[in-house]
Motif scaffolding. Structure first.
Motif, PDB file in Angstrom:
ATOM      1  N   VAL A 137      24.105 -17.384 -18.130  1.00  0.00           N
ATOM      2  CA  VAL A 137      24.996 -18.481 -18.507  1.00  0.00           C
ATOM      3  C   VAL A 137      24.145 -19.724 -18.736  1.00  0.00           C
ATOM      4  CG1 VAL A 137      26.858 -20.027 -17.794  1.00  0.00           C
ATOM      5  CG2 VAL A 137      26.950 -17.589 -17.183  1.00  0.00           C
ATOM      6  N   ILE A 138      24.313 -20.344 -19.894  1.00  0.00           N
ATOM      7  CA  ILE A 138      23.643 -21.608 -20.182  1.00  0.00           C
ATOM      8  C   ILE A 138      24.700 -22.615 -20.599  1.00  0.00           C
ATOM      9  CG2 ILE A 138      21.995 -22.815 -21.665  1.00  0.00           C
ATOM     10  CD1 ILE A 138      20.524 -20.098 -21.956  1.00  0.00           C
ATOM     11  N   THR A 139      24.808 -23.702 -19.852  1.00  0.00           N
ATOM     12  CA  THR A 139      25.736 -24.762 -20.222  1.00  0.00           C
ATOM     13  C   THR A 139      24.958 -25.900 -20.875  1.00  0.00           C
ATOM     14  OG1 THR A 139      25.631 -25.993 -18.117  1.00  0.00           O
ATOM     15  CG2 THR A 139      27.217 -24.168 -18.265  1.00  0.00           C
ATOM     16  N   ILE A 140      25.616 -26.558 -21.820  1.00  0.00           N
ATOM     17  CA  ILE A 140      25.009 -27.726 -22.476  1.00  0.00           C
ATOM     18  C   ILE A 140      25.649 -28.975 -21.890  1.00  0.00           C
ATOM     19  CG2 ILE A 140      24.499 -28.889 -24.634  1.00  0.00           C
ATOM     20  CD1 ILE A 140      23.175 -26.126 -24.360  1.00  0.00           C
ATOM     21  N   SER A 141      24.923 -29.611 -20.987  1.00  0.00           N
ATOM     22  CA  SER A 141      25.376 -30.872 -20.412  1.00  0.00           C
ATOM     23  C   SER A 141      24.773 -32.011 -21.238  1.00  0.00           C
ATOM     24  CB  SER A 141      24.997 -30.956 -18.939  1.00  0.00           C
ATOM     25  OG  SER A 141      25.496 -32.146 -18.353  1.00  0.00           O
TER      26      SER A 141
END
Length: 239
Positions: A137-141
């Motif tokens: 999982v990679i989130t873009i903050s």
């Protein structure tokens, strides 16, 4: 994750900007990539453009991250078509800015629903499939998820939330073999907030730079997890 051919990725908000750049990078690894957009025209157009790269396979889906059932349906379509899910890039986001005195209730709610709840819904919907593949999982903050600024009440709240939530989820699932990271970009040359990229944006991070960063993350030895990555332009204009 050492072999990429045939792996499956879902990128929310993948029809333009950072999401599109990540899709390009993953397709160049011969992956199968599903991108989502709120509108069918955007999803179909972007999928067609990405297909012209001649690498991997592309699926354009209509999905609204603000709706959990919509996210579950997107995951189900991917599983029915390709049988697995290996990577989620929770990228979809918007920006409404203004003083607390001017910020409307509607703009506050839309920002939180999209940028924060939308990331939660995306991860929640994808997690059962990702546990099966021990995926990523990679989130873009954003750097706005650690640095507050005037007029940023809604955006700061949403991105501070994404940063903290992602780190907590990382601790929740790492013993199940699922890796979780958040990327926190500074200024990126995209269409975000109705901006039209031009040569004047050459100093900014480019969408393909974030794509390269995602590739570097998933190529790392599985024993190593960069859980929070800040990235900024190396030479911003002098004030």
């Amino acid at each position: 994750m050492r072999s990429f051919e045939g792996k499956v990725a879902l990128i929310t908000g993948g029809s333009k900007g950072i999401g599109y750049g990540v899709a390009e990078a993953l397709l160049n690894l011969d992956m199968r990539v599903a991108i989502t957009s709120r509108t069918e025209d955007s999803a179909v157009k972007a999928a067609k453009q990405l297909t012209q790269l001649g690498r991997g396979k592309v699926l354009g889906l209509v999905a609204d991250v603000r709706n959990y059932e919509s996210q579950k349906e997107a995951v189900n379509v991917i599983l029915e078509k390709w049988g697995q899910l290996d990577i989620l890039v929770a990228n979809a986001g918007i920006g409404h800015f203004g003083s607390i005195e001017d910020l409307s209730i509607e703009h506050w709610q839309e920002t939180i629903d999209t940028n924060l709840s939308g990331v939660f819904y995306s991860i929640k919907a994808a997690l059962p499939a990702l546990r099966k593949t021990q995926g990523y999982v990679i989130t873009i903050s954003s750097l706005a998820g650690t640095n507050f600024f005037e007029g940023g009440a809604a955006y700061n709240a949403s991105k501070f939330g994404v940063t903290g939530m992602t780190q907590a989820i990382m601790l929740d699932v790492r013993n199940h073999g699922v890796k979780v990271s958040t990327i926190m970009p500074g200024s990126v040359a995209t269409h975000f907030n109705d901006h039209e990229p031009s040569d004047k944006d050459s100093w900014k991070i480019q969408k393909e730079d974030i794509g390269d960063l995602v590739v570097n993350l998933i190529k790392m030895n599985p024993r190593t997890l960069p859980s929070k990555i800040e990235v900024r332009p190396s030479q911003p204009p002098q004030k």
